[in-house]
Design an enzyme around this catalytic site. Sequence first.
Site, PDB file in Angstrom:
ATOM      1  N   GLU A 128       0.832  -1.211   0.000  1.00 31.94           N
ATOM      2  CA  GLU A 128       0.000   0.000   0.000  1.00 31.94           C
ATOM      3  C   GLU A 128       0.864   1.258   0.000  1.00 31.94           C
ATOM      4  O   GLU A 128       0.572   2.238  -0.673  1.00 31.94           O
ATOM      5  CB  GLU A 128      -0.927   0.009   1.228  1.00 31.94           C
ATOM      6  N   THR A 181      -4.838   6.987  -5.761  1.00 32.67           N
ATOM      7  CA  THR A 181      -5.009   7.190  -4.318  1.00 32.67           C
ATOM      8  C   THR A 181      -4.116   8.336  -3.832  1.00 32.67           C
ATOM      9  O   THR A 181      -4.537   9.170  -3.028  1.00 32.67           O
ATOM     10  CB  THR A 181      -4.665   5.881  -3.566  1.00 32.67           C
TER      11      THR A 181
HETATM   12  N1  HSE Z   1      -8.365   4.943   3.269  1.00 29.12           N
HETATM   13  C1  HSE Z   1      -7.718   5.068   1.997  1.00 29.12           C
HETATM   14  C2  HSE Z   1      -8.069   6.416   1.406  1.00 29.12           C
HETATM   15  C3  HSE Z   1      -8.174   3.978   1.103  1.00 29.12           C
HETATM   16  O1  HSE Z   1      -9.235   6.807   1.481  1.00 29.12           O
HETATM   17  O2  HSE Z   1      -7.191   7.099   0.889  1.00 29.12           O
HETATM   18  C4  HSE Z   1      -7.536   3.962  -0.249  1.00 29.12           C
HETATM   19  O3  HSE Z   1      -8.075   2.897  -0.984  1.00 29.12           O
END
Ligand code: HSE
Length: 309
Positions: A128, A181
């Site tokens: 991630e 993201t």
């Molecule tokens: N919690 C993370 C965000 C998830 O909202 O950036 C990304 O998939």
Amino acid sequence: MNEIKVFSPASIANLSCGYDILGVCLDNIGDEITVRKTKKKGVVIKKVSGQKLSTDISLNVAGVSATALLNETKVNCGFEIEIHKGIKPGSGIGSSAASSAGSVFAINKLIGEPYTNKELIKFAMYGEMAASGSKHADNVAAVLLGGFTFVRNSIENDYFKLNTPIEIAFTVIHPKIELKTKDSRAVVKDKVLLKNMIEQSANLGAFISGLYTEDYDLIGRSLKDVIIEPLRSVLIPKFEKIKSVSINSGALGCGISGSGPSVFAMCKGVTTAINVGNAMKKIYDKLDLDYDVHISCVNDIGIKILKTN
Ligand code: HSE
């Protein structure tokens, strides 16, 4: 066991009221990952199909998480990985999480399971980090534990599973625009107003209570995000319209799936989820915008083993 093939599912993070701490595992969309032991030590990504992604282990998240695991656990063999991507990167339904978690889950099985699935979360988080520049655990926890999951503290490896009300079904619409993201996290502000913090925590507590008491109305009333959604929703075509037609078609609530651009609706029953999907489709049909719609129940198991040899 020399070879294992797993199905590593998609997931929805945040669920409106739980930025970076709430997630849910989906059922019928995901990546298929095959890992095989090799005599030569180290990790190799032999093939990626379904999407155009690097096979370089320092760039592909499945290689990054696998390397993190093997840096901690010394083994006498190597591993080659084949990935069939069923989830499009940048769609907001945990594409990087599925690959990061899938590779470490498979390797762990091949080496006799020295780690629990909960312990694997810390390795999957390296993937991630490589994908988004942040070590959020909400998607990988959902994929590795299954069901609805909660991240209390990722530094302390404190994660747990929540209850899944039996009738919950999700609709996810993915407008075919890519939203990274990293970029979606860049619009989130560091500071929040106290009144927003109070409202968000009230909704988060009530949402979790609703999951346990299986109070669908309470779940619906609590699916609100007064902090992140107002900042991110401008990045998603017709977000407010998608949300209003979902609620009008019977959804309990609707919000941004993870960092977007997918939008999810949480529903009581699959029939409602299908109706909500049809209503959402009409909005993007009018715009002539390409999209995918997924209807899914909650996957309470997480990653599934498809084959072993
Ligand atoms: N919690 C993370 C965000 C998830 O909202 O950036 C990304 O998939």
